[in-house]
Design a protein around this motif. Structure first.
Motif, short mmCIF file in Angstrom:
data_model
loop_
_atom_site.label_atom_id
_atom_site.label_comp_id
_atom_site.label_asym_id
_atom_site.label_seq_id
_atom_site.Cartn_x
_atom_site.Cartn_y
_atom_site.Cartn_z
N GLY A 1 -16.62 51.37 10.57
CA GLY A 1 -16.01 50.48 11.54
C GLY A 1 -14.98 49.54 10.96
N HIS A 2 -14.65 49.72 9.68
CA HIS A 2 -13.62 48.93 9.02
C HIS A 2 -12.76 49.89 8.21
CE1 HIS A 2 -16.17 49.69 5.54
NE2 HIS A 2 -17.19 49.14 6.21
N PRO A 3 -11.62 49.44 7.72
CA PRO A 3 -10.84 50.33 6.86
C PRO A 3 -11.69 50.86 5.72
CG PRO A 3 -9.55 48.41 7.43
CD PRO A 3 -10.94 48.15 7.94
N PRO A 4 -11.51 52.10 5.32
CA PRO A 4 -12.41 52.69 4.33
C PRO A 4 -12.37 51.96 2.99
CG PRO A 4 -10.48 54.07 4.65
CD PRO A 4 -10.45 53.03 5.71
N GLY A 5 -13.53 51.94 2.33
CA GLY A 5 -13.62 51.37 0.99
C GLY A 5 -13.38 52.43 -0.06
N TRP A 6 -13.52 52.03 -1.32
CA TRP A 6 -13.15 52.91 -2.42
C TRP A 6 -14.17 54.00 -2.72
CZ3 TRP A 6 -8.77 53.99 -4.88
CH2 TRP A 6 -7.67 53.17 -4.60
N THR A 7 -15.29 54.01 -2.04
CA THR A 7 -16.15 55.19 -2.14
C THR A 7 -15.45 56.40 -1.54
OG1 THR A 7 -18.13 53.81 -2.01
CG2 THR A 7 -18.41 56.16 -1.57
N LEU A 8 -14.53 56.16 -0.59
CA LEU A 8 -13.80 57.25 0.06
C LEU A 8 -12.36 57.40 -0.40
CD1 LEU A 8 -14.97 56.91 3.78
CD2 LEU A 8 -15.49 58.77 2.20
N ILE A 9 -11.67 56.31 -0.66
CA ILE A 9 -10.22 56.38 -0.86
C ILE A 9 -9.87 57.36 -1.98
CG2 ILE A 9 -8.16 55.08 -1.55
CD1 ILE A 9 -9.43 52.64 -0.19
N GLY A 10 -8.96 58.28 -1.67
CA GLY A 10 -8.49 59.25 -2.65
C GLY A 10 -9.28 60.53 -2.72
N ASN A 11 -10.55 60.49 -2.27
CA ASN A 11 -11.38 61.69 -2.36
C ASN A 11 -11.87 62.22 -1.03
OD1 ASN A 11 -14.42 61.03 -1.77
ND2 ASN A 11 -13.76 59.31 -3.03
N GLY A 12 -11.86 61.39 0.02
CA GLY A 12 -12.38 61.83 1.31
C GLY A 12 -12.01 60.84 2.40
N GLY A 13 -12.42 61.19 3.63
CA GLY A 13 -12.29 60.25 4.73
C GLY A 13 -10.95 60.15 5.40
N LEU A 14 -9.93 60.89 4.95
CA LEU A 14 -8.64 60.83 5.63
C LEU A 14 -8.77 61.36 7.05
CD1 LEU A 14 -5.99 62.06 3.04
CD2 LEU A 14 -6.13 59.79 4.07
N THR A 15 -8.02 60.77 7.96
CA THR A 15 -7.95 61.31 9.31
C THR A 15 -6.66 62.10 9.48
OG1 THR A 15 -7.91 60.74 11.68
CG2 THR A 15 -6.88 59.18 10.18
N SER A 16 -6.77 63.26 10.12
CA SER A 16 -5.61 64.10 10.38
C SER A 16 -5.94 65.02 11.54
CB SER A 16 -5.24 64.93 9.14
OG SER A 16 -4.03 65.64 9.34
N SER A 17 -4.90 65.64 12.06
CA SER A 17 -5.07 66.64 13.12
C SER A 17 -4.79 68.02 12.54
CB SER A 17 -4.10 66.37 14.27
OG SER A 17 -2.75 66.58 13.85
N ALA A 18 -5.20 69.04 13.26
CA ALA A 18 -4.93 70.41 12.80
C ALA A 18 -3.43 70.68 12.76
CB ALA A 18 -5.61 71.42 13.72
N ARG A 19 -2.69 70.17 13.73
CA ARG A 19 -1.24 70.37 13.73
C ARG A 19 -0.61 69.77 12.48
NH1 ARG A 19 2.05 71.30 18.11
NH2 ARG A 19 0.63 70.31 19.60
N GLU A 20 -1.01 68.52 12.16
CA GLU A 20 -0.41 67.87 11.00
C GLU A 20 -0.91 68.47 9.70
OE1 GLU A 20 1.35 63.65 12.39
OE2 GLU A 20 -0.28 63.64 10.93
N LEU A 21 -2.17 68.85 9.66
CA LEU A 21 -2.69 69.43 8.42
C LEU A 21 -2.01 70.76 8.11
CD1 LEU A 21 -4.77 68.50 6.34
CD2 LEU A 21 -6.44 70.01 7.44
N MET A 22 -1.76 71.56 9.14
CA MET A 22 -1.03 72.80 8.92
C MET A 22 0.41 72.51 8.52
SD MET A 22 -0.92 76.10 8.73
CE MET A 22 -2.27 76.91 9.62
N ALA A 23 1.04 71.55 9.19
CA ALA A 23 2.41 71.19 8.83
C ALA A 23 2.48 70.72 7.39
CB ALA A 23 2.93 70.11 9.78
N TRP A 24 1.49 69.92 6.95
CA TRP A 24 1.44 69.48 5.56
C TRP A 24 1.32 70.66 4.61
CZ3 TRP A 24 -3.34 70.56 3.18
CH2 TRP A 24 -3.33 70.33 1.80
N ARG A 25 0.38 71.57 4.91
CA ARG A 25 0.15 72.66 3.98
C ARG A 25 1.38 73.55 3.85
NH1 ARG A 25 -1.63 73.96 -0.72
NH2 ARG A 25 -1.31 76.18 -0.99
N LEU A 26 2.04 73.86 4.95
CA LEU A 26 3.22 74.72 4.92
C LEU A 26 4.37 74.03 4.19
CD1 LEU A 26 3.16 76.28 8.49
CD2 LEU A 26 2.26 77.25 6.36
N ALA A 27 4.55 72.73 4.45
CA ALA A 27 5.62 72.00 3.78
C ALA A 27 5.33 71.85 2.29
CB ALA A 27 5.80 70.63 4.43
#
Length: 364
Positions: free
Chosen positions: A243-269
């Motif tokens: 319920g708050h911005p993620p802490g460092w247990t997650l940052i860099g390794n997990g917890g990112l929010t994304s959509s399938a459209r953007e994740l595919m666009a990222w991977r292709l780019a």
């Protein structure tokens, strides 16, 4: 069928068409031909069977940068009746590591870091043996670190995470083994922040903006009108971050929010060399560290590298949290890329990838 299901068999509007970079490009002329109408019908049938078994989420398949099939199922917000679509935000869990590895490889290419940059060179207060851990070891899970030193929902700051790190013991001599460590990727993210002067999230979003991607990140990217909200009322930011911005247990390794459209666009780019230098793409996609004694798979910088006798070179990563699971996979020799995101565990993104990829390869 009593679940909300949408299946699209045509190319998706808004997803970029890009050429695959030479490091992972297939030889298109020698690839077996596929009857697209037949394989799309089979993909649809298989997807509907997975939905009947309990899958909710979204899947996209692309070939040589062109979307050839997509499917969505379920509700993003049951209370409002909002369906899951290509822009619904999911927690992509450990797929986050691929984006961290992408940035690290590019900063190496720029000369801001090196594979042998030691943790103690960036954080001068790091005691032995942590001061001697190299960036390469952290990126390839060969540093000997424990998995985590906190809980996902904890508002853990970077200094406290490092202090807890210094109270642990290494599992093995650095560089002499493999143990998957979420902590290691958070330490990489701290190194990225230190050498660039930017927060991890701001740095990541600056890379993604090169491909027009603006809704992948943490608190800066999260949109309650687009994110998954569960039947018990918990939204993604509450279920994954506390319920708050993620802490460092997650940052860099997990917890990112994304959509399938953007994740595919990222991977292709990314694989097309549009987000980093091609040399950085090649660096990240090397099979550096064996994940098992049999040498069936290797870890690169934020991704797994495999050579399958039937399907050729494969790059992939998956991830899971308490309520989400995710999977991306690129079959480099076939030019096929798949993204799957889900908000339940009855039928996972891993299982969806396995079944839909099997349909594709059976049709070749």
């Amino acid at each position: 069928m009593n679940k909300h299901v949408i299946i699209s068999l045509l190319a998706l509007a808004g997803l970029p068409s890009v050429a695959v970079c030479a490091e992972i490009a297939p030889d298109v002329q020698t690839r077996p031909q596929v009857q697209f109408e037949t394989v799309q019908t089979r993909l649809q049938a298989q997807f509907e069977a997975l939905v009947e078994d309990g899958f909710t989420g979204v899947v996209i398949l692309a070939l040589d940068g062109e979307t050839i099939w997509s499917g969505t199922a379920g509700l993003a917000d049951p209370a409002q009746g909002r369906p899951i679509d290509l822009d619904t935000q999911f927690d992509i869990a450990s797929v986050t590591k691929t984006l961290t590895g992408m940035i690290a490889a590019d900063l190496i290419d720029q000369g801001l870091l090196a594979p042998d940059t030691r943790f103690g060179e960036v954080f001068g207060d790091a005691p032995t043996p942590f001061n001697g851990l190299t960036l390469h070891q952290l990126l390839t899970h060969s540093a000997g670190l424990v998995d985590v030193v906190g809980e996902d929902a904890e508002a853990l700051d970077a200094e406290t995470q490092r202090a807890r790190l210094y109270q642990t013991e290494l599992r093995f001599e650095p560089g002499q083994g493999y143990f998957y460590s979420n902590l290691g990727y958070s330490l990489v993210a701290q190194m990225l922040e230190a050498v660039t002067g930017q927060s991890y999230e701001a740095l990541l979003m600056s890379y993604l903006a090169r491909a027009g991607i603006d809704s992948t990140g943490y608190a800066l990217a999260a949109d309650r009108d687009q994110m998954i909200i569960f039947e018990d009322g918990l939204a993604l930011d509450e279920a994954s971050w506390g319920g708050h911005p993620p802490g460092w247990t997650l940052i860099g390794n997990g917890g990112l929010t994304s959509s399938a459209r953007e994740l595919m666009a990222w991977r292709l780019a990314y694989q097309a060399g549009e987000l980093t230098a091609p040399e950085a793409v090649a660096r990240a996609h090397q099979p550096y560290q064996a994940e098992d004694q049999a040498g069936r798979s290797y870890y690169g910088y934020g991704l797994v590298v495999e050579d399958d006798p039937e399907r050729g070179r494969i790059y992939w990563h998956n991830g899971g949290s308490r309520r989400f699971n995710a999977h991306w996979r690129s079959y480099a020799d076939d030019g096929l890329t798949l993204v799957a995101l889900s908000n339940q565990w009855q039928v996972t993104a891993d299982q969806v990838e396995q079944h839909l990829s099997a349909v594709w390869f059976d049709a070749r």
